[in-house]
Each structure stands twice: as structure tokens, then as C-alpha cells.
Design a protein around this motif. Sequence first.
Motif, PDB file in Angstrom:
ATOM      1  N   GLU A  11     -22.104   2.569 -31.447  1.00  0.00           N
ATOM      2  CA  GLU A  11     -22.220   2.763 -32.831  1.00  0.00           C
ATOM      3  C   GLU A  11     -22.566   1.753 -33.524  1.00  0.00           C
ATOM      4  OE1 GLU A  11     -21.620   5.019 -36.716  1.00  0.00           O
ATOM      5  OE2 GLU A  11     -21.726   5.852 -34.556  1.00  0.00           O
ATOM      6  N   SER A  12     -22.134   0.614 -33.331  1.00  0.00           N
ATOM      7  CA  SER A  12     -22.567  -0.796 -34.014  1.00  0.00           C
ATOM      8  C   SER A  12     -24.062  -0.960 -33.806  1.00  0.00           C
ATOM      9  CB  SER A  12     -21.719  -1.932 -33.477  1.00  0.00           C
ATOM     10  OG  SER A  12     -20.570  -1.656 -33.692  1.00  0.00           O
ATOM     11  N   ASN A  15     -26.385   1.053 -35.581  1.00  0.00           N
ATOM     12  CA  ASN A  15     -26.614   0.909 -37.284  1.00  0.00           C
ATOM     13  C   ASN A  15     -27.094  -0.495 -37.346  1.00  0.00           C
ATOM     14  OD1 ASN A  15     -25.721   3.213 -38.008  1.00  0.00           O
ATOM     15  ND2 ASN A  15     -23.329   2.611 -37.774  1.00  0.00           N
ATOM     16  N   SER A  16     -27.008  -1.555 -36.571  1.00  0.00           N
ATOM     17  CA  SER A  16     -27.635  -2.673 -36.847  1.00  0.00           C
ATOM     18  C   SER A  16     -28.974  -2.870 -36.777  1.00  0.00           C
ATOM     19  CB  SER A  16     -26.981  -3.816 -35.989  1.00  0.00           C
ATOM     20  OG  SER A  16     -27.317  -3.477 -34.544  1.00  0.00           O
ATOM     21  N   THR A  22     -27.488  -4.732 -48.552  1.00  0.00           N
ATOM     22  CA  THR A  22     -26.146  -4.319 -49.128  1.00  0.00           C
ATOM     23  C   THR A  22     -25.938  -5.038 -50.483  1.00  0.00           C
ATOM     24  OG1 THR A  22     -25.331  -6.640 -48.404  1.00  0.00           O
ATOM     25  CG2 THR A  22     -25.201  -4.412 -46.794  1.00  0.00           C
ATOM     26  N   GLU A  33     -26.559   5.962 -45.846  1.00  0.00           N
ATOM     27  CA  GLU A  33     -26.656   4.636 -45.251  1.00  0.00           C
ATOM     28  C   GLU A  33     -25.290   3.876 -45.697  1.00  0.00           C
ATOM     29  OE1 GLU A  33     -29.814   3.211 -47.813  1.00  0.00           O
ATOM     30  OE2 GLU A  33     -31.440   3.538 -46.283  1.00  0.00           O
ATOM     31  N   ASP A  34     -25.210   2.905 -44.955  1.00  0.00           N
ATOM     32  CA  ASP A  34     -23.791   2.272 -44.938  1.00  0.00           C
ATOM     33  C   ASP A  34     -23.805   0.743 -45.191  1.00  0.00           C
ATOM     34  OD1 ASP A  34     -21.284   1.132 -44.278  1.00  0.00           O
ATOM     35  OD2 ASP A  34     -21.467   1.813 -42.121  1.00  0.00           O
ATOM     36  N   GLN A  37     -22.762  -2.705 -43.241  1.00  0.00           N
ATOM     37  CA  GLN A  37     -23.550  -3.110 -42.144  1.00  0.00           C
ATOM     38  C   GLN A  37     -23.909  -4.472 -42.069  1.00  0.00           C
ATOM     39  OE1 GLN A  37     -23.831  -1.857 -38.892  1.00  0.00           O
ATOM     40  NE2 GLN A  37     -22.216  -0.563 -39.782  1.00  0.00           N
ATOM     41  N   ASN A  38     -24.422  -4.981 -43.385  1.00  0.00           N
ATOM     42  CA  ASN A  38     -25.111  -6.149 -43.125  1.00  0.00           C
ATOM     43  C   ASN A  38     -24.399  -7.551 -43.888  1.00  0.00           C
ATOM     44  OD1 ASN A  38     -27.732  -5.688 -41.737  1.00  0.00           O
ATOM     45  ND2 ASN A  38     -27.315  -4.022 -43.406  1.00  0.00           N
ATOM     46  N   SER A 280     -14.161  -3.507 -43.590  1.00  0.00           N
ATOM     47  CA  SER A 280     -15.246  -2.997 -42.740  1.00  0.00           C
ATOM     48  C   SER A 280     -14.635  -2.290 -41.461  1.00  0.00           C
ATOM     49  CB  SER A 280     -16.298  -3.830 -42.853  1.00  0.00           C
ATOM     50  OG  SER A 280     -15.691  -4.959 -42.231  1.00  0.00           O
ATOM     51  N   GLN A 284     -15.220   1.353 -40.220  1.00  0.00           N
ATOM     52  CA  GLN A 284     -15.807   1.868 -38.865  1.00  0.00           C
ATOM     53  C   GLN A 284     -15.044   2.666 -38.080  1.00  0.00           C
ATOM     54  OE1 GLN A 284     -19.113   0.590 -38.864  1.00  0.00           O
ATOM     55  NE2 GLN A 284     -19.252   2.128 -37.472  1.00  0.00           N
TER      56      GLN A 284
END
Length: 302
Positions: A11-12, A15-16, A22, A33-34, A37-38, A280, A284
Motif C-alpha cells: 500500500e505504501s 501511494n508514494s 499536502t 487523494e491522501d 502521504q507526503n 498517519s 494507514q
Amino acid sequence: MSVSPSVFLKESEENSAKFVETKQPDAAFIASEDPLQNLCLASQEILQKAQQSGRSKCLKCGGSRMFYCYTCYVPVENVPVEQIPLVKLPLKIDIIKHPNETDGKSTAIHAKLLAPEFVNIYTYPCIPEYEEMDHEVALIFPGPQSISIKDISFHLQKRIQSKGTADDPEKLSLKRKRTDEQASCDLSEGKCKGVALKKVIFIDSTWNQTNKIVTDERLQGLLQVELKTRKTCFWRHQKGKPDTFLSTIEAIYYFLVDYHADILKEKYKGQYDNLLFFYSFMYQLIKNAKYSGAKQTPKPTH
Ligand SMILES: [Zn+2]
């Protein structure tokens, strides 16, 4: 809590790959969108390990907890305190929580764990006396009188200047002396045009209870500040509340990001991102758990 590490890692990675800015103000996020993430976060390996090994002991009260003890405000035995990040804040934060709230569901504790020197948590109705500090304290609350972050300095200055005249006669001389001293001191250092804010207050409770606390007479007269509109990443919205109703740790984080740019006038480079260290990670976990259909997940409510 039955998320396998492979699911988590996959998953990570996925997403990266997609970059999402952000630090956007206002409601510019697209729901899918998440925004977490950043972030510039410390390694969450210790949390992954703790999550796999399950609950551990609180070294203060002996209670069995996941990640941290929500009554003692310390991480548990299998999450050594040296392995969680320490965040430095530009001002002090008081969090007032409602006594009926379940401690285990509050994200306010994250702030105390990650910035212990700067954060204090009080349980209503036992709150500090702010009356003498109302020229350097602000309450973060979206009320009819509330102002935006960039106007804080202006309004605090105005308070300092109007002090002596607006107060009742008994306190007049004392207060005038104090504010005069403050004003001359600040002028001689040539800086008070900018920052006078020393502390901000957040209320940690559900919406209905927040209203009760905010009308407490000890909080009247404080400058009220509202945050820019942002959507929450929270995994459990309060019933009937819009997705702009932030969890407490999100509110603290976004306040600091804006304070940094609008008041300190510095470029934000992730200095406060670690305030979302636990948040976070838990977000997740919940997201992953939803995919895998697991039911045992932590569910903070604010
Ligand atoms: Zn404990």
C-alpha cells in the motif's frame, strides 16, 4: 488489528508513487487523494513492530495498551520513548478536554506524546486562569467573533493598546503599568509588530460538548481564531458533521503550518509533520484494515 505487513508495505509503495501536494490550503483536496502521504515523518518501524506484537504494558500504571497509554500520556513498554520523534513548537498549547470523552479515542494525546514540553492537557472544568494573559493567548474556535490566523498579531496589539482604558477601574492601574512595560520593552527590541502570541488553546471534545466549554466565562474575552477550511482525513467522522470538522491533532497541525507561514513568515519545511506520527500510522492501518475486512481497529473520535 490483523493487518499483514505485506499489505501495509504494498500500500505504501503504491501511494508514494503519486505525488500529492499536502500543504494546500482550503478544500482543494480530492477525496480519493491522501494528504498524509507526503509528510516528513520519522521512521514508523517501531509502530509497525508494536502493532504486530500487540498490546504492551504502560510503565507508569501497568495498563495494557496499544502504542501509548491514554491516561498517563506516555508510550508503552514496546514503544521506547527515544524511538518516537520529539517535535519543537513555536508556542505553548493547552488542550481542554471534556470529562465525558473516552480518553482512548482522543487524538489530543498525540500532541502531548510528541511535544511534551509544549503541550498541556486539562480536563474541564479544571482549566487555567487566562484572564491576565488575554493579550498573548488565543482560543482556536470557529465562532462569530473569530478572526483568521494572519490577523492574530494585529488583534493582540490592539488589545495591548486598549488595555488600560477598557478595563474596570480597580484593575486599571495595575494593568496599565504592566502593558506599558510590555509595550516599551517590545518597542525597544523593535519586534513586537509581529508576534505576541505565546499560547493557543484547543478544545478536545465532540461538537456539542465543545459549545459548552467555549461558553465558560473563563474563556470569554479571549481572542478566537479559526482555521482555514480543510478536509479531515479522519477515519470516523462525527455523525452529522461535515468532513471539514478536523480531529484535534489535525487542527493543531494545520494551525501550526499556517502560523509558521503567516506569522513567523518562514517557509514551511515539514517542521511539525511529526505531530502526525501516530495519526498517519493509525490512519494507514484503518485504511488497510478496510481493504482486508478486519474489524479490530482503533477508532478515535476526535
Ligand atoms: Zn498508564
